[in-house]
Scaffold this motif. Structure first.
Motif, PDB file in Angstrom:
ATOM      1  N   ASP A 233     -15.938  17.927 -55.867  1.00 11.50           N
ATOM      2  CA  ASP A 233     -14.361  18.168 -56.302  1.00 11.50           C
ATOM      3  C   ASP A 233     -13.406  17.645 -55.109  1.00 11.50           C
ATOM      4  N   ILE A 234     -12.284  17.294 -55.201  1.00  9.26           N
ATOM      5  CA  ILE A 234     -12.005  17.092 -54.200  1.00  9.26           C
ATOM      6  C   ILE A 234     -11.001  17.354 -52.956  1.00  9.26           C
ATOM      7  N   ASP A 235     -10.929  17.546 -52.051  1.00 10.64           N
ATOM      8  CA  ASP A 235     -10.210  18.316 -51.051  1.00 10.64           C
ATOM      9  C   ASP A 235      -9.484  18.416 -51.051  1.00 10.64           C
ATOM     10  N   HIS A 236      -8.372  19.769 -50.624  1.00  9.28           N
ATOM     11  CA  HIS A 236      -7.124  19.799 -50.953  1.00  9.28           C
ATOM     12  C   HIS A 236      -6.505  18.881 -51.598  1.00  9.28           C
ATOM     13  N   PHE A 237      -6.647  18.641 -52.768  1.00  9.55           N
ATOM     14  CA  PHE A 237      -5.741  17.365 -53.949  1.00  9.55           C
ATOM     15  C   PHE A 237      -4.218  17.832 -54.002  1.00  9.55           C
ATOM     16  N   LYS A 238      -4.020  19.117 -54.485  1.00 10.58           N
ATOM     17  CA  LYS A 238      -2.756  19.391 -54.251  1.00 10.58           C
ATOM     18  C   LYS A 238      -1.733  18.805 -53.450  1.00 10.58           C
ATOM     19  N   ASN A 241      -1.077  14.864 -54.337  1.00  7.16           N
ATOM     20  CA  ASN A 241       0.332  15.148 -55.171  1.00  7.16           C
ATOM     21  C   ASN A 241       2.061  15.014 -54.925  1.00  7.16           C
ATOM     22  N   HIS A 246       2.446  11.966 -58.301  1.00  5.64           N
ATOM     23  CA  HIS A 246       1.392  12.285 -58.822  1.00  5.64           C
ATOM     24  C   HIS A 246       0.844  11.068 -59.859  1.00  5.64           C
ATOM     25  N   ASP A 250      -3.705  10.166 -60.210  1.00  6.73           N
ATOM     26  CA  ASP A 250      -3.701   9.280 -60.634  1.00  6.73           C
ATOM     27  C   ASP A 250      -4.668   8.211 -60.455  1.00  6.73           C
ATOM     28  N   LEU A 253      -7.424   9.701 -58.503  1.00 11.00           N
ATOM     29  CA  LEU A 253      -8.797   9.893 -58.570  1.00 11.00           C
ATOM     30  C   LEU A 253      -9.672   8.585 -59.619  1.00 11.00           C
ATOM     31  N   ARG A 272     -16.042  13.600 -65.528  1.00  8.08           N
ATOM     32  CA  ARG A 272     -15.007  14.247 -65.638  1.00  8.08           C
ATOM     33  C   ARG A 272     -15.359  15.677 -65.634  1.00  8.08           C
ATOM     34  N   GLY A 275     -10.011  18.248 -64.643  1.00  8.81           N
ATOM     35  CA  GLY A 275      -8.758  18.121 -63.383  1.00  8.81           C
ATOM     36  C   GLY A 275      -9.230  17.294 -62.392  1.00  8.81           C
ATOM     37  N   GLU A 276      -9.101  17.620 -60.659  1.00 10.41           N
ATOM     38  CA  GLU A 276      -9.979  17.098 -59.663  1.00 10.41           C
ATOM     39  C   GLU A 276     -11.410  17.451 -59.523  1.00 10.41           C
ATOM     40  N   LYS A 355     -16.839  24.884 -50.188  1.00  7.91           N
ATOM     41  CA  LYS A 355     -15.387  25.152 -50.065  1.00  7.91           C
ATOM     42  C   LYS A 355     -15.584  25.911 -48.736  1.00  7.91           C
ATOM     43  N   ARG A 359     -15.315  22.523 -46.746  1.00  4.45           N
ATOM     44  CA  ARG A 359     -14.990  21.589 -47.096  1.00  4.45           C
ATOM     45  C   ARG A 359     -15.376  20.132 -46.422  1.00  4.45           C
TER      46      ARG A 359
END
Ligand SMILES: Nc1nc2c(ncn2[C@@H]2O[C@H](COP(=O)(O)OP(=O)(O)OP(=O)(O)O)[C@@H](O)[C@H]2O)c(=O)[nH]1
Length: 376
Positions: A233-238, A241, A246, A250, A253, A272, A275-276, A355, A359
């Motif tokens: 899982d990608i960390d702090h992906f939010k 963005n 976005h 993308d 990703l 996949r 999400g991430e 996590k 992380r």
């Protein structure tokens, strides 16, 4: 009396000639029906094919051997990146022996001239100019709804071919059935591809992963082999963005997928999961090997700089959970689905630990009891 005898002799002779002609005609008829029957049989088999590979194998092996043809090749027109093009990119078509791919319709029109109909030409004038130049080649264009799909070619022995209106009609009919079957298989395989592949990253999607998982668990059980699973899982992906938008998210990703893929061997399957979050199935990987690989994935993502025009370079990190199943424990295929779910559950728990442990980490699954082991 003599003239009566002569008349009788003439009549007998002409009757015997007529009889011989009838016998000849009957044998031609029988031969025609034998050929007709073979064509009919091929057509039924073609309509039952489910993949381009099955069609190619039928036409290039069974038919070639059955009809005693000296060579066989299937030339397909691969002009676009959808349909056949996508199957070629996936390795589902290009590596079939005897199948050649052409990027331009011109390759075919140069050889066929103005009329796209079955014809016999010298090998040197066919699409396989590596064939024995002394031989003749039967060329059969494959057209569907006015669109050229390709050409089927059979090498003929020097003397073994005679054409008449009957065989021409049979060939034209056969070409039409091959073209329909090819078109159906390409569309069917294309749809299947779309249903199991993620459009953004071009790796397996969640559905594809579930299919692979079940197959791999059954294989591991049968072969008494290990099967490991990574949850990444990608960390702090939010934040990516929020900071870059976005569209950049993308592209990030896609780049993370490329970096993860670069660490995997051919038999590993990346998907996949959502999400991430990504999942990797590692057939034959014992727990220690899977942990090593997870660590190299983590480091390579951490070291990779994401460079995109219009935004300053940045980096991301991933957290990874690892779980391993040792096959050969005597569970039947019915238990495979639950084993798969259990493996995913363990890897997901390990990811959760990574996590919560800060992380950019790899965590191994704690030994959870297999559901079939605890049930009475
Ligand atoms: N650009 C882009 N973002 C996506 C896509 N799928 C999911 N996301 C984003 O991924 C982010 C996931 O956020 P969270 O679940 O809060 O997780 P996180 O920010 O990565 O934090 P941690 O996982 O706890 O490290 C959300 O902002 C989603 O919008 C996608 O296809 N494209």
């Amino acid at each position: 009396m003599t003239s009566y005898k002569n008349t009788l002799q003439v009549t007998a002779k002409s009757l015997s000639l007529t009889n011989a002609m009838l016998v000849d005609l009957m044998s031609i008829d029988e031969e025609y029906y034998r050929i007709f029957d073979s064509y009919h049989h091929i057509e039924l088999e073609l309509l039952a094919c489910r993949t381009v590979r099955e069609i190619a194998e039928l036409l290039l092996t069974d038919v070639q051997v059955g009809f005693g043809l000296s060579s066989a090749s299937l030339h397909l027109l691969d002009e676009d990146d959808a349909g056949l093009g996508l199957l070629v990119a996936d390795g589902e078509v290009g590596d079939i022996p005897g199948v050649y791919l052409h990027r331009s319709e011109e390759d075919f029109t140069v050889v066929y001239g103005c009329a796209l109909t079955p014809k016999v030409v010298a090998a040197a004038d066919s699409l396989n100019n590596d064939a024995d130049p002394c031989l003749k080649v039967l060329m059969m264009p494959l057209i569907r709804r006015g669109k050229l799909l390709g050409s089927l070619q059979y090498g003929l022995e020097r003397t073994g071919w005679s054409s008449n209106r009957g065989t021409e009609q049979l060939l034209e009919h056969l070409c039409a059935v091959i073209a329909v079957s090819l078109e159906n298989c390409i569309s069917q395989q294309y749809l299947t591809h779309l249903s199991v592949v993620d459009a953004l990253t071009n790796v397996r999607n969640r559905r594809g992963f579930e299919i692979d998982l079940l197959q791999q668990v059954m294989r591991a059980e049968r072969c008494k082999a290990s099967l490991s699973c990574l949850f990444i899982d990608i960390d702090h992906f939010k934040r990516v963005n929020d900071l870059h938008g976005h569209l950049v998210g993308d592209c990030a990703l896609q780049q993370v997928v490329a970096v993860i893929s670069s660490q995997l061997t051919g038999s590993s399957r990346l998907a996949r999961y959502g999400g991430e979050e990504f999942a990797v199935l590692l057939a034959g990987y014992a727990n220690e090997q899977a942990l090593e690989l997870a660590e190299s994935v983590r480091i390579s993502v951490q070291d990779h700089e994401i460079r995109l025009s219009g935004t300053r370079p940045f980096k991301v990190t991933v957290s990874v959970g690892v779980a391993t199943w040792e096959g050969g424990q005597g569970y039947s295929d019915i238990g495979a689905h639950r084993t798969g779910q259990w493996l995913v559950h363990c890897a997901d728990n390990a990811l959760y630990e990574a996590k919560h442990g800060g992380r950019n980490k790899v965590c191994n699954a704690v030994k959870l009891e297999h559901p079939l082991a605890v049930e009475p």
